[in-house]
Design an enzyme around this catalytic site. Structure first.
Site, PDB file in Angstrom:
ATOM      1  N   TYR A 209      60.312 -36.000 103.854  1.00  9.80           N
ATOM      2  CA  TYR A 209      59.461 -35.435 104.893  1.00  9.80           C
ATOM      3  C   TYR A 209      58.186 -36.256 104.981  1.00  9.80           C
ATOM      4  CZ  TYR A 209      56.504 -31.978 107.333  1.00  9.80           C
ATOM      5  OH  TYR A 209      55.674 -31.325 108.211  1.00  9.80           O
TER       6      TYR A 209
ATOM      7  N   ASP B  27      55.039 -43.262 101.293  1.00  8.77           N
ATOM      8  CA  ASP B  27      54.391 -41.993 101.620  1.00  8.77           C
ATOM      9  C   ASP B  27      54.073 -41.288 100.305  1.00  8.77           C
ATOM     10  OD1 ASP B  27      53.566 -39.475 102.285  1.00  8.77           O
ATOM     11  OD2 ASP B  27      55.144 -39.111 103.748  1.00  8.77           O
TER      12      ASP B  27
ATOM     13  N   LYS C  94      46.918 -34.511 100.532  1.00  5.52           N
ATOM     14  CA  LYS C  94      46.945 -33.490  99.481  1.00  5.52           C
ATOM     15  C   LYS C  94      45.880 -33.701  98.398  1.00  5.52           C
ATOM     16  CE  LYS C  94      51.370 -31.744 100.823  1.00  5.52           C
ATOM     17  NZ  LYS C  94      52.567 -32.346 101.317  1.00  5.52           N
TER      18      LYS C  94
HETATM   19  C1  LIG Z   1      52.815 -32.698 102.836  1.00  2.00           C
HETATM   20  C2  LIG Z   1      53.427 -34.008 103.181  1.00  2.00           C
HETATM   21  C3  LIG Z   1      53.183 -34.643 104.406  1.00  2.00           C
HETATM   22  C4  LIG Z   1      52.439 -33.965 105.529  1.00  2.00           C
HETATM   23  O1  LIG Z   1      51.131 -33.702 105.217  1.00  2.00           O
HETATM   24  P1  LIG Z   1      50.328 -32.572 106.079  1.00  2.00           P
HETATM   25  O2  LIG Z   1      48.946 -32.655 105.554  1.00  2.00           O
HETATM   26  O3  LIG Z   1      51.037 -31.287 105.804  1.00  2.00           O
HETATM   27  O4  LIG Z   1      50.446 -32.971 107.502  1.00  2.00           O
HETATM   28  C5  LIG Z   1      53.659 -35.927 104.592  1.00  2.00           C
HETATM   29  N1  LIG Z   1      54.370 -36.542 103.645  1.00  2.00           N
HETATM   30  C6  LIG Z   1      54.648 -35.962 102.465  1.00  2.00           C
HETATM   31  C7  LIG Z   1      55.413 -36.708 101.432  1.00  2.00           C
HETATM   32  C8  LIG Z   1      54.199 -34.671 102.199  1.00  2.00           C
HETATM   33  O5  LIG Z   1      54.519 -34.085 101.037  1.00  2.00           O
END
Ligand SMILES: *Cc1c(COP(=O)(O)O)cnc(C)c1O
Length: 442
Positions: A153, A248, A281
């Site tokens: 994701y 990511d 995060k």
């Molecule tokens: C949480 C997450 C996102 C999205 O971040 P948001 O701040 O919720 O938009 C993207 N990539 C990864 C791997 C994530 O865990």
């Protein structure tokens, strides 16, 4: 748990009452789908406050928190140094829409911990950071195609909503309505950890691929590591074909270790580095803040220097940057990750031995302060094998733990998080709850 609303303002049905009321004014009663407990059933807990390793719901029930706001709360809730920084920043002004010194400080901190990058741009969410990194990779290479992996994701930007994991998999939709086929026609979705498929994709489309985006330790299909042969081959193929490798690290950054997943793979594969990194995060410490970073020659393509447009009214927000900076300064203290990793390992090893004692097939993994567990005998290597684990059992275990005051992620597609505020006593209490929960499943 009863779902009857009594109309009382307080009392044992307060979560159910709030959920019913929320559903009148907010779609599904929540502002992000997984919070609605659809995957596991039952009533979501409405949280009234948090401190250290604990959450309290609207009925006054206390829970040991293993979600940590889905990752950011690595220091636990209400850390005094973080709160002080936030209060001070708020007093100085909530938002200026003009540059501040604190943004430079945060950029410098992030770059020190991401040695492949020379520059970083701050944004407000992981979604925005991933979307911007893709645009930058496309603008830099002049190519259109992007590769992602099933079960990973990267936020909810249109081009990335293709067979994503997390909330989407929970609802059983392979992709979202509202995304025209034309928008994802350049997105190739491959199987995680599948080297032959990766090689075939590059053989077919190598010259057209702008970038490959990956969760290096995937936390949106529970917890699945990219294997070393896969990561090594991925790096080689990107380099050979002139595609950018985008890590990511919104979840793994400053979570699996101070150097993130890229630090982890660099220790295992000499000379390894991604081309672009996406963070979120933990770097916001609980405030809306995210970032993407890379080498100068790529980052120079961004407006106002270059042709790739990207902007944000609240980007580099002074209160969010204060919160992020205070958080990063705490996690840089010597021994922080050793202690966090040891505590997380003691949790997952304890869960494993309680499951074994109850005769339940179970597997666990962790890195730094991030963990996963599966109701199945072996750790899955890709998304289809995550789906093949026992979801019914997971759901029963989730509720059995929740009843005993342990708050795990309400879907088997999610990783778990331990914070520095979790004590040995919290882990012991969790394992005691798990012993009873496993017994109730057996
Ligand atoms: C949480 C997450 C996102 C999205 O971040 P948001 O701040 O919720 O938009 C993207 N990539 C990864 C791997 C994530 O865990």
């Amino acid at each position: 748990m009863s779902t009857e609303a009594t109309g009382k303002e307080q009392g044992p049905d307060r979560n159910a009452q709030l959920f019913e009321r929320a559903q009148r004014s907010i779609p599904g009663g929540v502002n992000s789908p997984v919070r609605a407990f659809r995957a596991v059933g039952g009533t979501p807990r409405f949280i009234s406050k948090a401190q250290g390793a604990y959450l309290w719901d609207a009925e006054g029930q206390r829970y040991i928190d293993y979600i940590g706001s889905w990752g950011p709360m690595i220091l636990g809730h209400g850390h005094p140094a973080v709160l002080e920084a936030v209060h001070r920043a708020a007093d100085e002004g909530l938002s200026f829409g003009a540059p501040t010194e604190r943004e430079i400080e945060l950029a410098e901190e992030i770059l020190e911990l991401a040695p492949h990058a020379d520059q970083v741009r701050l944004v407000s969410s992981g979604t925005e950071a991933a979307m911007s990194a893709i645009r930058l990779a496309r603008g830099h290479t002049g190519r259109a195609k992007l590769v992602k992996f099933e079960g990973c994701y990267h936020g909810h930007a249109d081009a990335l909503l293709v067979k994503a994991g997390s909330g989407l998999a929970t609802f059983g939709h392979p992709t979202s309505a509202g995304v025209p086929a034309e928008v994802v026609q350049h997105t190739l979705v491959l199987t995680y950890n599948d080297v032959p498929q990766l090689e075939a994709a590059f053989a077919d489309f190598g010259a057209e691929i702008a970038c490959v985006m990956i969760e290096p330790i995937a936390g949106n299909m529970n917890f699945v590591r990219a294997s070393l042969p896969f990561m090594r081959r991925l790096r080689e193929l990107c380099t050979q074909h002139g595609a950018l490798l985008v890590f990511d690290e919104v979840m793994t950054g400053f979570r699996v270790g101070l150097g993130g997943a890229q630090g982890h793979y660099a220790r295992l594969i000499p000379g390894f580095k991604p081309d672009l990194s996406v963070f979120g995060k933990v770097i916001g410490g609980g405030m809306p803040l995210a970032a993407f970073a890379g080498p100068r020659e790529v980052m120079n393509k961004l407006a106002p220097l270059g042709p790739v447009y990207q902007a944000g009214t609240l980007s580099g927000n002074p209160v969010a940057t204060a919160c992020g900076l205070a958080t990063l300064r705490e996690i840089r203290k010597p021994g922080f990750y050793e202690a966090l990793a040891a505590r997380t390992r003691s949790l997952v090893e304890g869960l494993q031995s309680e499951a074994r004692a109850a005769g339940i097939p179970f597997s666990v993994d962790s890195e730094g302060g991030m963990f996963g567990f599966f109701f199945g005998p072996a750790l899955p290597q890709d998304y289809p094998s995550v789906l093949a684990t026992d979801g019914q059992r997971f759901n029963r275990f989730f509720h059995a733990m929740l009843e005993r005051g342990v708050y795990l992620a309400p879907a088997l597609y999610e990783a778990g998080f331990v914070s520095a505020a979790h004590t040995d006593a919290d882990i012991a209490a969790t394992l005691e709850a798990a012993r009873a929960a496993f017994r109730s499943l057996a």
